[in-house]
Design a protein around this motif. Structure first.
Motif, PDB file in Angstrom:
ATOM      1  N   ASP A 134      -9.093   3.897   5.572  1.00 58.40           N
ATOM      2  CA  ASP A 134     -10.116   3.235   4.763  1.00 58.40           C
ATOM      3  C   ASP A 134     -11.287   2.688   5.568  1.00 58.40           C
ATOM      4  OD1 ASP A 134      -8.772   3.403   2.174  1.00 58.40           O
ATOM      5  OD2 ASP A 134      -7.310   2.037   3.031  1.00 58.40           O
ATOM      6  N   ASN A 178      -3.148  -2.640   8.766  1.00 58.63           N
ATOM      7  CA  ASN A 178      -1.836  -2.068   9.058  1.00 58.63           C
ATOM      8  C   ASN A 178      -1.012  -2.953   9.995  1.00 58.63           C
ATOM      9  OD1 ASN A 178      -2.755  -1.488  11.715  1.00 58.63           O
ATOM     10  ND2 ASN A 178      -3.459   0.552  11.098  1.00 58.63           N
ATOM     11  N   TRP A 214     -10.340  -3.715   3.620  1.00 61.05           N
ATOM     12  CA  TRP A 214      -9.615  -3.414   2.384  1.00 61.05           C
ATOM     13  C   TRP A 214      -8.118  -3.278   2.642  1.00 61.05           C
ATOM     14  CZ3 TRP A 214      -9.289  -3.341  -2.644  1.00 61.05           C
ATOM     15  CH2 TRP A 214      -8.477  -2.407  -3.303  1.00 61.05           C
ATOM     16  N   GLU A 215      -7.804  -2.737   3.810  1.00 62.94           N
ATOM     17  CA  GLU A 215      -6.396  -2.464   4.124  1.00 62.94           C
ATOM     18  C   GLU A 215      -6.161  -2.698   5.610  1.00 62.94           C
ATOM     19  OE1 GLU A 215      -3.248   1.161   3.095  1.00 62.94           O
ATOM     20  OE2 GLU A 215      -5.384   1.397   2.721  1.00 62.94           O
ATOM     21  N   ALA A 233       0.882  -1.164   0.000  1.00 67.77           N
ATOM     22  CA  ALA A 233       0.000   0.000   0.000  1.00 67.77           C
ATOM     23  C   ALA A 233       0.921   1.215   0.000  1.00 67.77           C
ATOM     24  CB  ALA A 233      -0.905  -0.005   1.232  1.00 67.77           C
ATOM     25  N   ALA A 282       1.087  -0.566   5.832  1.00 66.80           N
ATOM     26  CA  ALA A 282      -0.094  -1.422   5.692  1.00 66.80           C
ATOM     27  C   ALA A 282      -0.041  -2.239   4.407  1.00 66.80           C
ATOM     28  CB  ALA A 282      -1.356  -0.547   5.711  1.00 66.80           C
ATOM     29  N   ARG A 340       1.600   4.394   5.182  1.00 66.11           N
ATOM     30  CA  ARG A 340       0.535   3.803   6.001  1.00 66.11           C
ATOM     31  C   ARG A 340       0.993   2.582   6.782  1.00 66.11           C
ATOM     32  NH1 ARG A 340      -4.800   4.140   1.985  1.00 66.11           N
ATOM     33  NH2 ARG A 340      -4.777   6.414   1.754  1.00 66.11           N
ATOM     34  N   CYS A 360      -2.940  -3.760   1.357  1.00 61.92           N
ATOM     35  CA  CYS A 360      -4.327  -3.783   0.892  1.00 61.92           C
ATOM     36  C   CYS A 360      -4.558  -4.985  -0.012  1.00 61.92           C
ATOM     37  CB  CYS A 360      -4.705  -2.475   0.206  1.00 61.92           C
ATOM     38  SG  CYS A 360      -4.293  -2.384  -1.540  1.00 61.92           S
TER      39      CYS A 360
END
Length: 484
Positions: free
Chosen positions: A128, A119, A116-117, A67, A73, A71, A75
Motif C-alpha cells: 500500500d 506490518n 494505511w497499513e 488485514a 499486517a 501480509r 490496516c
C-alpha cells in the motif's frame, strides 16, 4: 535428608511461582448460554481471533492481524472495527500500540494521512505504500481511528487514548488540517476535485496515484467524488473530537466541533436520501450522479442517523442484502443494537459457519466476539462516569453468562438469567456503577432484596427500556430482578 530438603524447597518454590503467576494473570473471558449454537460460535471466534495475535518480540511491538493474513499486517479500517473484540479478549496492549502507531505516522508530507497499513516489521506495508507521494489511502480512515480511540477510552478507562501527545496531535490534525487539505468541508463534498493532492506527474494507470486519498472505503470505483461513509465518518469524527474536548473541560471548543459535526449529519439527510427508493445513496461521482452500494453500513456504524424511520429502513435493507465478508462482519453488533435480534443471531451463525467463504478473514472472528458481548449481552461501559450499562437482547426465555470480562480497568462477570433478571460481579479494585437495563415498561426492581424505583428511556429505534443504577463495591455481586 538433604535430598528431601531440596525436593521440598523445589516444590515450595514452584508453588510460590505458580501462585504468583496465577494472581498476576486474569482468566480468559468465557461465554456460556442456553443457546448452544451461540456458545459454539463464541468459542470458535475466540480461538480464531487469538490465533491472529502477533509475537510481542516483533519489531512493530504488540499487535494482531487486521488485514489479509498473508501480509502479516494491520490496516486502519480493520483495527478500528476489531479493537473492541480484541479488548474483550485481553489484547489491550496490542490495541494501544497499534492505535498509537497510526497516530504517530501522520505527516504533512502525506497530507496528514498516516500509513494505511503497517506490518509486523514496523514498516508501512509495501502493498500500500511506495513513498510519501505514492500510496494507497482511504480518507474515512482518520475519522474511524479517532472514533476507535474514543471507544477504547470509554471501554477501558485508559486516559492515554485521549491525553497521549501523539494521539492529541492526531485528533487536532484530523479535525483541522486533514479536512482542509482534502477539501472535505460540508459544503464541498459534492463539488470537490477527485484528486486534490495528486502527485506530479500523475499516472492514471498507477493505483498509488489514483488511490491516494479515496473518498470512501468502497474501492475500484473510478472518478469518485464522495462516499456516504466518508460523510458519516466526518460527522462521527468531529463529534468524537467534541466529546474528547468536553471530557477535558473545554466546553466552548467542544460546542464548536459539535456544531460543525451537525452540518455533515444534515447533509446526509438533505443530499443523500433517495425518497423514491426509500434508501440512502452511497456514492457520488464526477458525472454528477448518485449510486448505491453497501456503504450504508457505515451510516449505522458511525451512528449518524437520527430519523428513526430511515434508520429502520436502512438496517432492514442491510439485513436483506449481505455483501462481502468485511462489510457483513459489521452486522451482528449493529443488528442487535438496532432491534433485529434474530437477524443478529442468524448473522453470527452465518459468519461462524465452516461453509461460509472467507470466514478466516481476521475481522470476522473479532466481530463475532464483539457482537455477542456488546450486542447480545448489551455491555456498554462509559469511563467518564465509571458506569457499565447492560441489557439482554435475546428473544424468548433464554439465558447467557460472560465471565472474566475486562472492562473499565476491572474484571466483571455478567449473568442474564432471563429478560427480567441479571447479575453482575465486580472482581476489580474499584467500585462500579451498574446501569441494569431491561426492555419493557417495569415499575420496580429488587437488587439483593433492596427495592429500586426504575427510570425509563428509549433505545435507538424507540423501544422502551426500564433501568436502575446500582453501585457495586469491589468483590461483591448485585442480582437485579424487575417487576411490573
Amino acid at each position: 535428608m538433604p535430598n528431601n530438603i531440596c525436593r521440598t524447597s523445589c516444590i515450595l518454590l514452584l508453588f510460590i511461582l505458580f501462585s504468583f503467576t496465577g494472581a498476576a494473570q486474569r482468566p480468559d473471558v468465557s461465554f456460556t448460554s442456553s443457546d448452544k449454537n451461540l456458545e459454539k460460535a463464541f468459542a470458535w471466534a475466540k480461538g480464531m481471533a487469538l490465533r491472529y495475535k502477533g509475537n510481542n518480540s516483533d519489531a512493530v511491538g504488540p499487535w494482531y492481524e487486521a488485514a489479509l493474513p498473508s501480509r502479516y499486517a494491520f490496516c486502519m479500517r480493520d483495527v478500528s472495527h476489531q479493537c473492541i473484540g480484541a479488548g474483550i479478549l485481553g489484547l489491550s496492549r496490542e490495541n494501544y500500540n497499534m492505535i498509537g502507531l497510526f497516530a504517530r505516522n501522520i505527516s504533512a508530507a502525506k497530507d496528514w494521512c498516516s500509513y494505511w497499513e503497517i506490518n509486523k516489521w514496523g514498516k508501512a506495508a509495501p502493498e500500500d505504500y511506495r513513498n510519501d507521494r505514492e500510496f494507497w489511502y482511504n480518507l474515512p480512515a482518520n475519522f474511524d481511528v479517532l472514533y476507535a480511540s474514543w471507544r477504547l477510552y470509554l471501554w477501558t478507562g485508559d486516559k492515554r487514548y485521549i491525553n497521549d501527545s501523539a494521539l492529541v496531535n492526531f485528533q487536532q490534525k484530523t479535525a483541522r488540517e486533514y479536512i482542509d487539505r482534502w477539501v472535505l468541508a460540508a459544503d464541498s463534498l459534492l463539488t470537490r476535485p477527485i484528486h486534490p493532492n495528486k502527485a506530479i506527474p500523475f499516472n492514471e494507470k498507477d493505483a498509488f496515484s489514483t488511490c491516494r486519498g479515496l473518498p470512501s472505503y468502497s474501492e475500484g470505483i473510478p472518478k469518485l467524488k464522495s462516499g456516504i461513509d466518508l460523510v458519516a465518518g466526518l460527522y462521527r469524527g468531529l463529534l468524537t473530537y467534541s466529546d474528547i474536548l468536553a471530557c477535558k473541560g473545554l466546553k466552548k471548543e467542544a460546542a464548536y466541533y459539535a456544531r460543525k459535526a451537525e452540518t455533515y449529519r444534515r447533509r446526509i439527510e438533505s443530499d443523500w436520501w433517495d425518497a423514491q427508493a426509500g434508501q440512502y445513496n452511497t456514492l457520488y461521482g464526477d458525472s454528477g450522479k448518485f449510486a448505491k452500494d453497501p456503504g450504508e453500513t457505515f451510516l449505522v456504524w458511525f451512528d449518524a442517523l437520527r430519523d428513526t424511520t430511515r434508520l429502520k429502513k436502512t438496517v432492514a435493507h442491510m439485513a436483506a442484502n449481505y455483501a462481502n465478508i468485511e462489510n457483513t462482519s459489521y452486522y451482528p453488533y449493529l443488528f442487535y443494537k438496532n432491534g433485529l435480534w434474530d437477524e443478529a443471531r442468524k448473522c453470527i451463525l452465518y459468519l461462524s459457519d465452516p461453509a461460509t467463504p472467507r470466514r478466516e478473514y481476521p475481522e470476522v472472528s473479532f466481530s463475532v466476539v464483539e457482537g455477542i458481548v456488546q450486542g447480545l449481552m448489551g455491555v456498554s461501559p462509559d469511563a467518564r462516569t465509571g458506569t457499565i450499562s447492560t441489557v439482554f437482547r435475546m428473544n424468548g426465555d433464554g439465558s447467557a453468562v460472560i465471565k472474566h470480562l475486562p472492562v473499565l480497568n476491572s474484571n466483571i462477570d455478567l449473568s442474564h438469567l432471563s429478560n427480567r433478571q441479571s447479575a453482575l460481579s465486580n472482581d476489580g479494585k474499584q467500585a462500579l456503577k451498574w446501569k441494569a437495563m431491561f426492555y419493557g415498561d417495569y415499575r420496580k426492581a429488587y437488587a439483593n432484596g433492596i427495592l429500586y424505583q426504575l427510570k425509563k428511556e428509549t433505545d435507538e429505534t424507540g423501544n422502551k427500556i426500564s433501568y436502575a443504577i446500582i453501585v457495586i463495591k469491589p468483590g461483591t455481586t448485585a442480582d437485579v430482578r424487575v417487576e411490573r
